[in-house]
Design an enzyme around this catalytic site. Structure first.
Site, PDB file in Angstrom:
ATOM      1  CG  PHE A 179      -1.849   1.238   1.181  1.00  0.00           C
ATOM      2  CD1 PHE A 179      -3.040   1.176   0.485  1.00  0.00           C
ATOM      3  CD2 PHE A 179      -1.505   2.415   1.820  1.00  0.00           C
ATOM      4  CE1 PHE A 179      -3.885   2.280   0.419  1.00  0.00           C
ATOM      5  CE2 PHE A 179      -2.340   3.528   1.769  1.00  0.00           C
ATOM      6  CZ  PHE A 179      -3.535   3.465   1.063  1.00  0.00           C
ATOM      7  CG  ASP A 267       5.825   4.028   1.407  1.00  0.00           C
ATOM      8  OD1 ASP A 267       5.885   4.840   2.359  1.00  0.00           O
ATOM      9  OD2 ASP A 267       4.782   3.825   0.756  1.00  0.00           O
ATOM     10  CE  LYS A 296       0.193   7.134   6.614  1.00  0.00           C
ATOM     11  NZ  LYS A 296      -1.070   7.768   6.213  1.00  0.00           N
TER      12      LYS A 296
END
Length: 477
Positions: A179, A267, A296
């Site tokens: 994801f 990532d 984030k």
């Protein structure tokens, strides 16, 4: 005479505004004589969102009104413990005072310059971030998905110019179950049918391997390595259910990427910045990727901030006009990001995550011993954890139902793939709050689950197995 004229114009303007307001309303909701819930009530707010917002999320039905640390209050004043932390965007805790202070001070000075000009915050942030993680350059963006898109573009550009991959033939390898966001480029490498169906044609140039399988990666590198620009991966797969690769996998990936001249692209948007009990999840095997994507928690839960880190021999293949963002590197985001990094270091959130994560998994494994038929596995690193339930034992109850019951007991968590509940609280959470969350889960399994199974008896359970459109296999089994 002038005063009378002004009064006449004012009356005419007021009449026109009132008449227009009867036809259409731009500034609010139409008035109603019928009695309705307060405009600030949870019920009313959820109704408004359902009516006026796209239905691209299925939220747990609770409304956040105020937050502090790991605590959330809804509009009615009910208190909850946050065990999601906005998918790890709030590692430092909700509304951390140092981060809020940095926001307030900067917002009164300058918020945006665009990259058409310099500003006095981004250069300082760029130096801080590159020095902190040991890279020569950074390319600033806003969201994690933008960071991933940026890394993909940099990798392709590097592949064509440095590796001499023929025009339009650069390939990116990623992992099954990955994801990396929901942009068109990213879903083109996704195994999630919900993310891909109806959005075709998907972008070409993507290859897949199984996560954690270094042998399959080596095979594809041998077969197509001359055209592969990069290998994009999550060191710990988050949306797949906090899936941790076998020991030695990351080191093997590093060796293979070096051998075949492929960029290793990590990532770390969700797994990085202390979430896993290390500053980066790649640090668990002490490897250095060629590119690292952050996001984030880089914005401290206050403002979107993302960044791609790389050395000059990779990053400088991007020239002026070839990539950018109006808001990327803005002074407000830069000031907030520096404060966010300060909090991680000053409050030793890496060590805190590692220690509290051990506590949490001990508690969760005790619950697993009590309910061995229901809990299939407890896994995690640091405060990046998940509980996977046995689908047959849980049936016809889903992980979403478990989360609804947790909410009623004052704990907020989110499911993934119908049988998995992620437990990723802010790293500022206390030991007492961790125990409270674990107790809530135990009570749900002991008290609520039997009732839920009776209530849902006869209903067709939602299968957690999904046959991937891409490879035809059942995922998340």
């Amino acid at each position: 005479m002038a005063a009378a004229t002004r009064r006449l114009i004012q009356r005419v303007s007021t009449t026109r505004l009132s008449t227009a307001g009867a036809r259409r309303s731009y500034g609010g909701l139409p008035e109603s004589n019928s009695k309705a819930p307060s405009s600030s009530s949870s019920q009313r707010l959820m109704e408004l969102e359902s009516k006026f917002s796209a239905h691209n999320y299925h939220p747990v039905p609770v409304v956040f009104s105020r937050g502090n640390g790991s605590t959330i209050w809804d509009p009615e004043g009910k208190k909850y413990i946050d065990f999601l932390a906005a998918y790890s965007a709030v590692n430092q805790g909700h509304c951390h005072p140092k981060i809020i202070k940095a926001l307030q001070e900067q917002v009164e000075k300058l918020t945006l310059s665009s990259r058409a000009f310099y500003n006095d915050k981004f250069p300082v942030f760029a130096e801080r971030l590159t020095n902190m993680f040991g890279y020569e350059m950074v390319l600033p963006m806003n969201t994690g998905a933008e960071g991933v898109e940026t890394a993909l573009k940099v990798a392709r550009k590097w592949g064509h110019e440095k590796k001499h991959i023929p025009k339009d033939e650069a390939l990116i390898v990623s992992c099954c179950g990955c994801f990396h966001g929901r942009t068109l480029a990213v879903i083109s490498m996704s195994c999630d049918n919900d993310a891909t169906r109806g959005f075709g044609p998907l972008l070409p140039g993507n290859l897949k391997v199984d996560f954690g399988d270094a042998d399959s990666l080596e095979k594809i590198f041998k077969e197509k390595g001359d055209k592969i620009a990069g290998f994009l991966f999550e060191p710990i797969q988050g949306e797949a259910g906090v899936v941790i690769p076998p020991a030695g996998y990351l080191k093997a990936v590093r060796e293979l990427c070096t051998k075949h001249n492929v960029l290793m692209i990590a990532d770390e948007v969700q797994s990085g910045l202390a979430r896993s009990g290390k500053m980066l999840a790649c640090d668990w095997e002490e490897i250095r990727p060629d590119m690292v994507i952050l996001g984030k928690a880089l914005g401290g839960g206050v403002i979107p901030v993302s960044a791609v880190l790389a050395d000059k021999d990779v990053m400088l293949h991007i020239k002026p006009g070839q990539h950018g963002s109006t808001f990327g590197g803005n002074p407000l985001a830069s000031a907030v990001a520096m404060a966010s990094l300060d909090v991680i270091e000053e409050e030793k959130l890496v060590e805190r995550s590692a220690s509290l994560g051990e506590e949490l998994r001990i508690q969760l494994n005790e619950i697993k011993k009590q309910f061995p038929d229901h809990i299939k596995e407890v896994r995690g690193r640091g405060l990046f954890n998940a509980v996977e339930f046995d689908s047959e034992s849980l049936s016809p109850v889903s992980a979403y139902d478990i989360c609804l019951s947790l909410k009623e007991r004052g704990v907020l968590a989110k499911p993934t793939h119908n049988t998995i509940v992620r437990l990723t609280p802010p790293l500022s959470i206390s030991s007492d709050e961790l125990r409270e969350g674990s107790k809530a889960l135990r009570d749900v399994l002991e008290v609520d689950l039997p009732n839920l199974q009776k209530i849902n008896a006869g209903k067709t359970p939602v299968s957690h197995l999904t046959e991937c459109d891409r490879c035809g296999r059942s995922l998340y089994a």
